[in-house]
Design a protein around this motif. Structure first.
Motif, PDB file in Angstrom:
ATOM      1  N   TYR A   1      48.616  59.339  17.477  1.00 22.11           N
ATOM      2  CA  TYR A   1      47.900  60.201  16.845  1.00 22.11           C
ATOM      3  C   TYR A   1      48.069  59.992  15.364  1.00 22.11           C
ATOM      4  N   LEU A   2      47.280  60.132  14.261  1.00 18.12           N
ATOM      5  CA  LEU A   2      47.406  60.016  12.753  1.00 18.12           C
ATOM      6  C   LEU A   2      46.875  61.389  12.283  1.00 18.12           C
ATOM      7  N   HIS A   3      47.792  61.794  11.574  1.00 18.62           N
ATOM      8  CA  HIS A   3      47.415  63.125  10.646  1.00 18.62           C
ATOM      9  C   HIS A   3      47.950  63.193   9.316  1.00 18.62           C
ATOM     10  N   LEU A   4      47.278  63.817   8.463  1.00 10.14           N
ATOM     11  CA  LEU A   4      47.594  64.106   7.178  1.00 10.14           C
ATOM     12  C   LEU A   4      49.178  64.425   7.136  1.00 10.14           C
ATOM     13  N   ASP A   5      49.949  64.158   6.373  1.00  4.45           N
ATOM     14  CA  ASP A   5      51.206  64.701   6.295  1.00  4.45           C
ATOM     15  C   ASP A   5      51.323  65.785   5.150  1.00  4.45           C
ATOM     16  N   ASN A   6      50.851  66.903   5.480  1.00  2.00           N
ATOM     17  CA  ASN A   6      50.483  68.034   4.565  1.00  2.00           C
ATOM     18  C   ASN A   6      50.649  69.412   5.391  1.00  2.00           C
ATOM     19  N   ASP A   7      50.335  70.473   4.694  1.00  2.00           N
ATOM     20  CA  ASP A   7      50.481  71.605   5.294  1.00  2.00           C
ATOM     21  C   ASP A   7      49.552  71.838   6.530  1.00  2.00           C
ATOM     22  N   LYS A   8      48.183  71.216   6.222  1.00  5.30           N
ATOM     23  CA  LYS A   8      47.642  71.621   7.263  1.00  5.30           C
ATOM     24  C   LYS A   8      47.440  70.572   8.475  1.00  5.30           C
ATOM     25  N   LYS A   9      48.127  69.424   8.084  1.00  8.50           N
ATOM     26  CA  LYS A   9      48.354  68.475   9.436  1.00  8.50           C
ATOM     27  C   LYS A   9      46.773  68.046   9.735  1.00  8.50           C
ATOM     28  N   VAL A  10      46.065  67.670   8.912  1.00 12.59           N
ATOM     29  CA  VAL A  10      44.616  67.504   9.216  1.00 12.59           C
ATOM     30  C   VAL A  10      44.736  66.186  10.076  1.00 12.59           C
ATOM     31  N   PHE A  11      43.956  66.239  11.530  1.00  9.19           N
ATOM     32  CA  PHE A  11      43.871  64.975  12.170  1.00  9.19           C
ATOM     33  C   PHE A  11      43.038  64.094  11.694  1.00  9.19           C
ATOM     34  N   LEU A  12      43.206  62.903  11.934  1.00  6.81           N
ATOM     35  CA  LEU A  12      42.576  61.932  11.335  1.00  6.81           C
ATOM     36  C   LEU A  12      41.901  60.843  12.371  1.00  6.81           C
ATOM     37  N   LEU A  13      43.079  60.246  12.976  1.00  8.84           N
ATOM     38  CA  LEU A  13      42.562  59.197  13.993  1.00  8.84           C
ATOM     39  C   LEU A  13      43.570  59.218  15.377  1.00  8.84           C
ATOM     40  N   ALA A  14      43.063  58.626  16.477  1.00 12.00           N
ATOM     41  CA  ALA A  14      43.746  58.519  17.624  1.00 12.00           C
ATOM     42  C   ALA A  14      43.703  57.009  17.928  1.00 12.00           C
ATOM     43  N   GLY A  15      44.477  56.333  18.755  1.00  7.85           N
ATOM     44  CA  GLY A  15      44.554  55.145  19.083  1.00  7.85           C
ATOM     45  C   GLY A  15      45.343  54.995  20.596  1.00  7.85           C
ATOM     46  N   ARG A  16      44.659  54.065  21.279  1.00  6.59           N
ATOM     47  CA  ARG A  16      45.473  53.889  22.747  1.00  6.59           C
ATOM     48  C   ARG A  16      45.161  52.419  22.981  1.00  6.59           C
ATOM     49  N   LYS A  17      45.836  52.018  23.794  1.00  6.64           N
ATOM     50  CA  LYS A  17      45.737  50.268  24.420  1.00  6.64           C
ATOM     51  C   LYS A  17      44.856  50.593  25.719  1.00  6.64           C
ATOM     52  N   ARG A  18      43.822  49.746  25.651  1.00  8.30           N
ATOM     53  CA  ARG A  18      43.081  49.842  27.132  1.00  8.30           C
ATOM     54  C   ARG A  18      43.768  49.031  27.969  1.00  8.30           C
ATOM     55  N   LYS A  19      43.497  49.607  29.356  1.00  9.42           N
ATOM     56  CA  LYS A  19      43.830  48.946  30.190  1.00  9.42           C
ATOM     57  C   LYS A  19      43.059  47.811  30.938  1.00  9.42           C
ATOM     58  N   LYS A  20      43.604  46.937  31.660  1.00 10.29           N
ATOM     59  CA  LYS A  20      42.840  45.878  32.319  1.00 10.29           C
ATOM     60  C   LYS A  20      42.328  45.115  31.170  1.00 10.29           C
ATOM     61  N   SER A  21      43.011  44.636  30.095  1.00 12.11           N
ATOM     62  CA  SER A  21      42.554  43.817  29.125  1.00 12.11           C
ATOM     63  C   SER A  21      43.663  42.527  29.206  1.00 12.11           C
ATOM     64  N   LYS A  22      43.147  41.449  29.119  1.00  7.38           N
ATOM     65  CA  LYS A  22      44.159  40.256  28.930  1.00  7.38           C
ATOM     66  C   LYS A  22      44.991  40.142  27.759  1.00  7.38           C
ATOM     67  N   THR A  23      44.526  40.725  26.781  1.00  9.71           N
ATOM     68  CA  THR A  23      45.351  40.787  25.435  1.00  9.71           C
ATOM     69  C   THR A  23      45.289  42.219  25.051  1.00  9.71           C
ATOM     70  N   SER A  24      46.204  42.375  24.208  1.00  9.96           N
ATOM     71  CA  SER A  24      46.487  43.845  23.578  1.00  9.96           C
ATOM     72  C   SER A  24      45.309  44.028  22.754  1.00  9.96           C
ATOM     73  N   ASN A  25      44.590  45.247  23.232  1.00  4.87           N
ATOM     74  CA  ASN A  25      43.532  45.782  22.902  1.00  4.87           C
ATOM     75  C   ASN A  25      43.513  47.382  22.595  1.00  4.87           C
ATOM     76  N   TYR A  26      43.749  47.714  21.476  1.00  5.54           N
ATOM     77  CA  TYR A  26      43.628  49.167  21.185  1.00  5.54           C
ATOM     78  C   TYR A  26      42.195  49.886  20.578  1.00  5.54           C
ATOM     79  N   LEU A  27      41.825  50.763  21.258  1.00  3.13           N
ATOM     80  CA  LEU A  27      40.808  51.684  20.711  1.00  3.13           C
ATOM     81  C   LEU A  27      41.316  52.690  19.891  1.00  3.13           C
ATOM     82  N   ILE A  28      40.106  52.871  18.645  1.00  5.49           N
ATOM     83  CA  ILE A  28      40.780  53.795  17.642  1.00  5.49           C
ATOM     84  C   ILE A  28      39.443  54.775  17.709  1.00  5.49           C
TER      85      ILE A  28
END
Length: 341
Positions: free
Chosen positions: A125-152
């Protein structure tokens, strides 16, 4: 094992050098031309602020690196200076926009290993590093993929490929040493007649393989699209695998392409480790810690990433990177690479 280490932010504002001499605008490092948008006439010319981009002279960096561990008593408590106030009105728009010139966007990456397959497929998980800790993005590696494949995704609860919140992906080669970052456009096989819906390549990352078991800092090359005269990213929409950022870089076809590298850490005899000055933003030694710079101005930190806890990292980026580019580059550093540690 030698690792990229952190450095304490030993200097206060009174000891930082005053950068009054003329300095080249970093924006010029990334301008390659391209076709500027017709509707926009005004050019953005915001000079970078020395304090915001946290630049120091080589002399000051050397001074800090020699002080490691000696000035803890006088050190201020704010180990990780927070991000400046940044308004995120439209999340999808914000994460694809280049950072404002002169402003360092300071973020925090957290790794969540909870769940049945926590070891293999953690969520980041990616958040702004400030008081509000605003969420920006999430990422996870896909299963059953021949190569490393991250969804954002721009939704922390929806990491599906077909969802409306899918914003981009990171894909590696079979060796796990080369990565390409795409936005959420269509595969070239499903292109419109005018190719307007085809996905853009936002960046590529190449890790140099270490041979004969040599232990040392990683060597990274980051390839990104250049910026046009209006400080907007030149679209790179490859029609096939032979026209992507990696192939252009490999063939030295560098039109509208910028090559960046990680800043080489320096060996410190006192700590018996490789060190870089992270200005107090990194507190744990790790092989994953890095800073990305342009060879023409190594003092301008395009991006830096480093560990602050077992599953927490700081990720700061400057113009011309956007949040998706920086987050994907950070995700590539988590992947287990062959012959590359």
């Amino acid at each position: 094992a030698a690792t990229s280490s952190d450095e304490e932010d030993d200097s206060d504002s009174s000891t930082k050098p005053i950068r009054s001499e003329k300095k080249k605008n970093p924006a010029s490092l990334f301008q390659t031309g391209g076709d500027p948008p017709k509707e926009k006439k005004s050019k953005k010319k915001v000079p970078p602020k020395g304090a915001e981009s946290e630049e120091e002279t080589p002399e000051m960096q050397q001074k800090n690196s020699n002080k490691k561990g000696k000035a803890k008593k006088s050190k201020k408590k704010e180990e990780r200076p927070p991000s400046p106030v940044i308004e995120v009105d439209n999340l999808e728009e914000f994460v694809l926009q280049p950072a404002p010139q002169g402003v360092t966007v300071k973020c925090r990456v957290t790794r969540d290993k909870r769940g049945m397959d926590r070891g293999l497929y953690p969520t980041y998980y990616l958040h702004l590093d400030n008081d509000k800790k605003v969420f920006l993005l999430a990422g996870r590696k896909r299963k059953k993929s021949k190569t490393s494949n991250y969804l954002i995704s721009i939704d922390p609860t929806d990491l599906s490929r077909g969802g409306d919140n899918f914003i981009g992906k990171l894909r590696s080669n079979l060796m796990g040493t080369r990565f390409t970052v795409f936005d959420n456009g269509a595969n070239p096989d499903r292109a419109n007649a005018d190719w307007s819906n085809v996905r853009q390549e936002l960046s590529a990352v190449v890790y140099e393989t270490n041979v004969l078991g040599f232990k040392g800092p990683r060597k990274m090359t980051v390839i990104i699209p250049g910026m046009n005269a209006d400080c907007e990213r030149v679209p790179i929409r490859p029609r096939n695998d032979n026209d992507g950022l990696l192939m252009r870089w490999q063939n030295r076809n560098m039109d509208n392409v910028i090559e960046l590298h990680n800043k080489a850490p320096v060996w410190n005899d006192e700590t018996q480790s490789y060190v870089l000055n992270f200005h107090g933003r990194v507190t744990h030694a790790s092989v994953k810690n890095f800073q990305i710079v342009h060879s023409s101005d190594p003092d301008y930190i395009v991006m830096q990433f480093g560990r602050v806890a077992d599953d927490a990292f700081t990720m700061d980026y400057n113009y011309p990177l956007c949040a998706v580019q920086a987050f994907a580059i950070a995700l590539s550093s988590f992947d287990g690479k062959l012959a590359c540690e």
